[in-house]
Write a protein that holds these residues in place. Structure first.
Motif, PDB file in Angstrom:
ATOM      1  N   ILE A   1     -20.031 -42.506 -18.929  1.00 45.49           N
ATOM      2  CA  ILE A   1     -18.945 -41.646 -19.410  1.00 45.49           C
ATOM      3  C   ILE A   1     -19.094 -40.241 -18.826  1.00 45.49           C
ATOM      4  O   ILE A   1     -18.134 -39.643 -18.329  1.00 45.49           O
ATOM      5  CB  ILE A   1     -18.946 -41.592 -20.950  1.00 45.49           C
ATOM      6  N   GLY A   2     -20.322 -39.708 -18.894  1.00 50.58           N
ATOM      7  CA  GLY A   2     -20.560 -38.352 -18.402  1.00 50.58           C
ATOM      8  C   GLY A   2     -20.341 -38.219 -16.911  1.00 50.58           C
ATOM      9  O   GLY A   2     -19.724 -37.246 -16.447  1.00 50.58           O
ATOM     10  N   THR A   3     -20.824 -39.191 -16.149  1.00 54.02           N
ATOM     11  CA  THR A   3     -20.658 -39.122 -14.693  1.00 54.02           C
ATOM     12  C   THR A   3     -19.195 -39.217 -14.317  1.00 54.02           C
ATOM     13  O   THR A   3     -18.717 -38.489 -13.441  1.00 54.02           O
ATOM     14  CB  THR A   3     -21.447 -40.259 -14.015  1.00 54.02           C
ATOM     15  N   MET A   4     -18.446 -40.114 -15.000  1.00 51.54           N
ATOM     16  CA  MET A   4     -17.013 -40.223 -14.727  1.00 51.54           C
ATOM     17  C   MET A   4     -16.333 -38.880 -14.964  1.00 51.54           C
ATOM     18  O   MET A   4     -15.513 -38.435 -14.162  1.00 51.54           O
ATOM     19  CB  MET A   4     -16.402 -41.299 -15.641  1.00 51.54           C
ATOM     20  N   HIS A   5     -16.690 -38.228 -16.073  1.00 50.21           N
ATOM     21  CA  HIS A   5     -16.050 -36.950 -16.414  1.00 50.21           C
ATOM     22  C   HIS A   5     -16.284 -35.907 -15.328  1.00 50.21           C
ATOM     23  O   HIS A   5     -15.328 -35.267 -14.858  1.00 50.21           O
ATOM     24  CB  HIS A   5     -16.583 -36.430 -17.745  1.00 50.21           C
ATOM     25  N   TYR A   6     -17.528 -35.718 -14.936  1.00 48.28           N
ATOM     26  CA  TYR A   6     -17.825 -34.622 -14.016  1.00 48.28           C
ATOM     27  C   TYR A   6     -17.360 -34.910 -12.593  1.00 48.28           C
ATOM     28  O   TYR A   6     -16.956 -33.990 -11.875  1.00 48.28           O
ATOM     29  CB  TYR A   6     -19.313 -34.270 -14.082  1.00 48.28           C
ATOM     30  N   VAL A   7     -17.388 -36.175 -12.184  1.00 52.66           N
ATOM     31  CA  VAL A   7     -16.789 -36.505 -10.884  1.00 52.66           C
ATOM     32  C   VAL A   7     -15.294 -36.242 -10.932  1.00 52.66           C
ATOM     33  O   VAL A   7     -14.702 -35.705  -9.988  1.00 52.66           O
ATOM     34  CB  VAL A   7     -17.082 -37.966 -10.490  1.00 52.66           C
ATOM     35  N   GLY A   8     -14.666 -36.614 -12.067  1.00 47.54           N
ATOM     36  CA  GLY A   8     -13.243 -36.321 -12.248  1.00 47.54           C
ATOM     37  C   GLY A   8     -12.955 -34.833 -12.223  1.00 47.54           C
ATOM     38  O   GLY A   8     -11.923 -34.399 -11.710  1.00 47.54           O
ATOM     39  N   MET A   9     -13.859 -34.028 -12.781  1.00 50.69           N
ATOM     40  CA  MET A   9     -13.676 -32.579 -12.770  1.00 50.69           C
ATOM     41  C   MET A   9     -13.806 -32.011 -11.360  1.00 50.69           C
ATOM     42  O   MET A   9     -13.090 -31.072 -10.976  1.00 50.69           O
ATOM     43  CB  MET A   9     -14.688 -31.914 -13.700  1.00 50.69           C
ATOM     44  N   PHE A  10     -14.716 -32.566 -10.572  1.00 50.29           N
ATOM     45  CA  PHE A  10     -14.866 -32.107  -9.193  1.00 50.29           C
ATOM     46  C   PHE A  10     -13.658 -32.497  -8.339  1.00 50.29           C
ATOM     47  O   PHE A  10     -13.462 -31.945  -7.250  1.00 50.29           O
ATOM     48  CB  PHE A  10     -16.153 -32.653  -8.575  1.00 50.29           C
ATOM     49  N   ALA A  11     -12.869 -33.455  -8.826  1.00 55.64           N
ATOM     50  CA  ALA A  11     -11.642 -33.821  -8.115  1.00 55.64           C
ATOM     51  C   ALA A  11     -10.518 -32.823  -8.352  1.00 55.64           C
ATOM     52  O   ALA A  11      -9.479 -32.890  -7.697  1.00 55.64           O
ATOM     53  CB  ALA A  11     -11.186 -35.219  -8.549  1.00 55.64           C
ATOM     54  N   LEU A  12     -10.722 -31.905  -9.303  1.00 50.05           N
ATOM     55  CA  LEU A  12      -9.705 -30.889  -9.602  1.00 50.05           C
ATOM     56  C   LEU A  12      -9.410 -30.014  -8.382  1.00 50.05           C
ATOM     57  O   LEU A  12     -10.319 -29.586  -7.675  1.00 50.05           O
ATOM     58  CB  LEU A  12     -10.200 -29.980 -10.735  1.00 50.05           C
ATOM     59  N   ARG A  13      -8.133 -29.739  -8.199  1.00 52.61           N
ATOM     60  CA  ARG A  13      -7.709 -28.801  -7.163  1.00 52.61           C
ATOM     61  C   ARG A  13      -6.725 -27.831  -7.807  1.00 52.61           C
ATOM     62  O   ARG A  13      -5.666 -28.228  -8.276  1.00 52.61           O
ATOM     63  CB  ARG A  13      -7.055 -29.541  -5.984  1.00 52.61           C
ATOM     64  N   LEU A  14      -7.104 -26.575  -7.868  1.00 55.31           N
ATOM     65  CA  LEU A  14      -6.263 -25.532  -8.453  1.00 55.31           C
ATOM     66  C   LEU A  14      -6.699 -24.191  -7.894  1.00 55.31           C
ATOM     67  O   LEU A  14      -7.753 -24.083  -7.245  1.00 55.31           O
ATOM     68  CB  LEU A  14      -6.350 -25.541  -9.983  1.00 55.31           C
ATOM     69  N   ASP A  15      -5.880 -23.170  -8.125  1.00 52.21           N
ATOM     70  CA  ASP A  15      -6.169 -21.840  -7.592  1.00 52.21           C
ATOM     71  C   ASP A  15      -7.144 -21.108  -8.504  1.00 52.21           C
ATOM     72  O   ASP A  15      -6.875 -20.020  -9.026  1.00 52.21           O
ATOM     73  CB  ASP A  15      -4.866 -21.038  -7.441  1.00 52.21           C
ATOM     74  N   ALA A  16      -8.288 -21.734  -8.732  1.00 50.12           N
ATOM     75  CA  ALA A  16      -9.330 -21.145  -9.560  1.00 50.12           C
ATOM     76  C   ALA A  16     -10.667 -21.781  -9.190  1.00 50.12           C
ATOM     77  O   ALA A  16     -10.717 -22.908  -8.691  1.00 50.12           O
ATOM     78  CB  ALA A  16      -9.039 -21.357 -11.046  1.00 50.12           C
ATOM     79  N   LYS A  17     -11.737 -21.039  -9.447  1.00 52.98           N
ATOM     80  CA  LYS A  17     -13.085 -21.535  -9.186  1.00 52.98           C
ATOM     81  C   LYS A  17     -13.637 -22.146 -10.466  1.00 52.98           C
ATOM     82  O   LYS A  17     -13.565 -21.540 -11.540  1.00 52.98           O
ATOM     83  CB  LYS A  17     -13.983 -20.393  -8.711  1.00 52.98           C
ATOM     84  N   LEU A  18     -14.206 -23.341 -10.350  1.00 54.49           N
ATOM     85  CA  LEU A  18     -14.748 -24.045 -11.508  1.00 54.49           C
ATOM     86  C   LEU A  18     -16.269 -23.925 -11.524  1.00 54.49           C
ATOM     87  O   LEU A  18     -16.943 -24.269 -10.551  1.00 54.49           O
ATOM     88  CB  LEU A  18     -14.352 -25.521 -11.471  1.00 54.49           C
ATOM     89  N   THR A  19     -16.823 -23.413 -12.611  1.00 56.08           N
ATOM     90  CA  THR A  19     -18.269 -23.366 -12.820  1.00 56.08           C
ATOM     91  C   THR A  19     -18.581 -23.964 -14.190  1.00 56.08           C
ATOM     92  O   THR A  19     -17.682 -24.176 -15.014  1.00 56.08           O
ATOM     93  CB  THR A  19     -18.804 -21.924 -12.752  1.00 56.08           C
ATOM     94  N   PHE A  20     -19.871 -24.229 -14.425  1.00 62.90           N
ATOM     95  CA  PHE A  20     -20.267 -24.874 -15.671  1.00 62.90           C
ATOM     96  C   PHE A  20     -21.436 -24.142 -16.334  1.00 62.90           C
ATOM     97  O   PHE A  20     -22.294 -23.584 -15.655  1.00 62.90           O
ATOM     98  CB  PHE A  20     -20.684 -26.330 -15.420  1.00 62.90           C
ATOM     99  N   ASP A  21     -21.429 -24.167 -17.670  1.00 65.39           N
ATOM    100  CA  ASP A  21     -22.566 -23.721 -18.461  1.00 65.39           C
ATOM    101  C   ASP A  21     -23.510 -24.916 -18.585  1.00 65.39           C
ATOM    102  O   ASP A  21     -23.205 -25.894 -19.277  1.00 65.39           O
ATOM    103  CB  ASP A  21     -22.081 -23.257 -19.839  1.00 65.39           C
ATOM    104  N   LEU A  22     -24.663 -24.867 -17.910  1.00 66.44           N
ATOM    105  CA  LEU A  22     -25.531 -26.042 -17.794  1.00 66.44           C
ATOM    106  C   LEU A  22     -26.070 -26.559 -19.128  1.00 66.44           C
ATOM    107  O   LEU A  22     -26.123 -27.783 -19.329  1.00 66.44           O
ATOM    108  CB  LEU A  22     -26.681 -25.746 -16.827  1.00 66.44           C
ATOM    109  N   PRO A  23     -26.474 -25.702 -20.068  1.00 65.85           N
ATOM    110  CA  PRO A  23     -26.910 -26.252 -21.366  1.00 65.85           C
ATOM    111  C   PRO A  23     -25.812 -27.049 -22.063  1.00 65.85           C
ATOM    112  O   PRO A  23     -26.086 -28.088 -22.678  1.00 65.85           O
ATOM    113  CB  PRO A  23     -27.285 -24.995 -22.165  1.00 65.85           C
ATOM    114  N   LEU A  24     -24.563 -26.575 -21.970  1.00 64.84           N
ATOM    115  CA  LEU A  24     -23.458 -27.320 -22.580  1.00 64.84           C
ATOM    116  C   LEU A  24     -23.166 -28.616 -21.815  1.00 64.84           C
ATOM    117  O   LEU A  24     -22.728 -29.602 -22.416  1.00 64.84           O
ATOM    118  CB  LEU A  24     -22.207 -26.451 -22.652  1.00 64.84           C
ATOM    119  N   VAL A  25     -23.403 -28.610 -20.517  1.00 64.95           N
ATOM    120  CA  VAL A  25     -23.268 -29.843 -19.729  1.00 64.95           C
ATOM    121  C   VAL A  25     -24.253 -30.894 -20.248  1.00 64.95           C
ATOM    122  O   VAL A  25     -23.895 -32.050 -20.495  1.00 64.95           O
ATOM    123  CB  VAL A  25     -23.507 -29.574 -18.230  1.00 64.95           C
TER     124      VAL A  25
END
Length: 251
Positions: free
Chosen positions: A120-144
């Motif tokens: 479930i987790g891997t599907m989510h984050y791979v899906g998030m990396f598929a995002l394309r938008l005019d913004a930079k995506l970063t993550f809070d690692l403890p919450l990840v």
């Protein structure tokens, strides 16, 4: 200079729909695996359960992403989006393989919960990396890490309710199991969204890419999710005949 993050909010109706999708598909997948444990049905049914669960994770994710409002055009890379669903399927297949036998020990339950949550987790984050938008995506690692832990813990608890004799007398056991296991998907997702940070880049590149047909629109995924959510019950109904025949053969 402090980085500005885009405010995020979700459509409550679509959030509710995402939970229903997760529970609905979990019910169908776990029904398949439950019957597989009780009969001598072909192991191909295990993959049917895994595919059903994986598609449910995928449909829930993109329904939830449709619920997300960033006040910005969102699109997806088609290849990464397609690849993401296979991680959920493989995680479910590994989990269901461990618990497909009639007699299950604690190590199999823990292993199944780990694989289910990791998928479930891997599907989510791979899906998030598929995002394309005019913004930079970063993550809070403890919450990840917390989001994946949520999926593993709920997935493990759900698997335990599926195989534990202690739950045999629980009313609506299959539904209770589906609610617990299915909840691992949206709770993981929305915890993971707390870990996401979107910082505007000020570019307009995404608009031309979507207009050129190089990316997929979020509306397309919503339509696909609606189509996918009807599949599990259809697949489950296909099992009814073979499962009953196999059970009769054992008597």
């Amino acid at each position: 200079m402090e980085q500005t993050h885009l405010p995020m909010n979700h459509d409550p109706l679509l959030v509710g729909v995402s939970f229903l999708i997760a529970i609905f598909t979990s019910y169908a997948a776990l029904t398949i695996i439950g019957r597989l444990r009780q009969t001598r049905a072909n192991k191909n049914w295990l993959w049917l359960g895994a595919i059903t669960f994986g598609l449910g994770v995928w449909a829930m994710h993109f329904t939830a992403m449709t619920a997300l409002n960033l006040n910005m055009l969102i699109a997806y890379d088609p290849l990464l989006t397609l690849v993401s669903v296979f991680f959920a399927m493989l995680g479910a297949a590994a989990a269901f393989q461990l618990v497909s036998r009639p007699s299950i020990g604690p190590s199999q339950i823990l292993g199944a919960g780990f694989f289910l949550g990791a998928g479930i987790g891997t599907m989510h984050y791979v899906g998030m990396f598929a995002l394309r938008l005019d913004a930079k995506l970063t993550f809070d690692l403890p919450l990840v890490a917390l989001s994946v832990l949520v999926a593993v813990v709920l997935g493990t608890f759900g698997i335990w309710t599926l195989v534990s004799p202690a739950f045999n007398l629980v009313p609506f056991r299959q539904l209770v199991t589906a609610v617990i296991t299915g909840s691992a998907i949206p709770f993981m997702h929305y915890t993971a969204m707390l870990a996401a940070r979107f910082s505007p880049t000020g570019s307009e590149q995404i608009h031309s890419m979507v207009a050129g047909g190089n990316l997929l629109s979020l509306n397309v995924f919503l339509l696909l999710a609606v189509a996918v959510v009807g599949l599990p019950m259809f697949l489950s109904s296909l099992l009814e005949g073979p499962a009953d025949l196999a059970q009769e053969a054992e008597v």
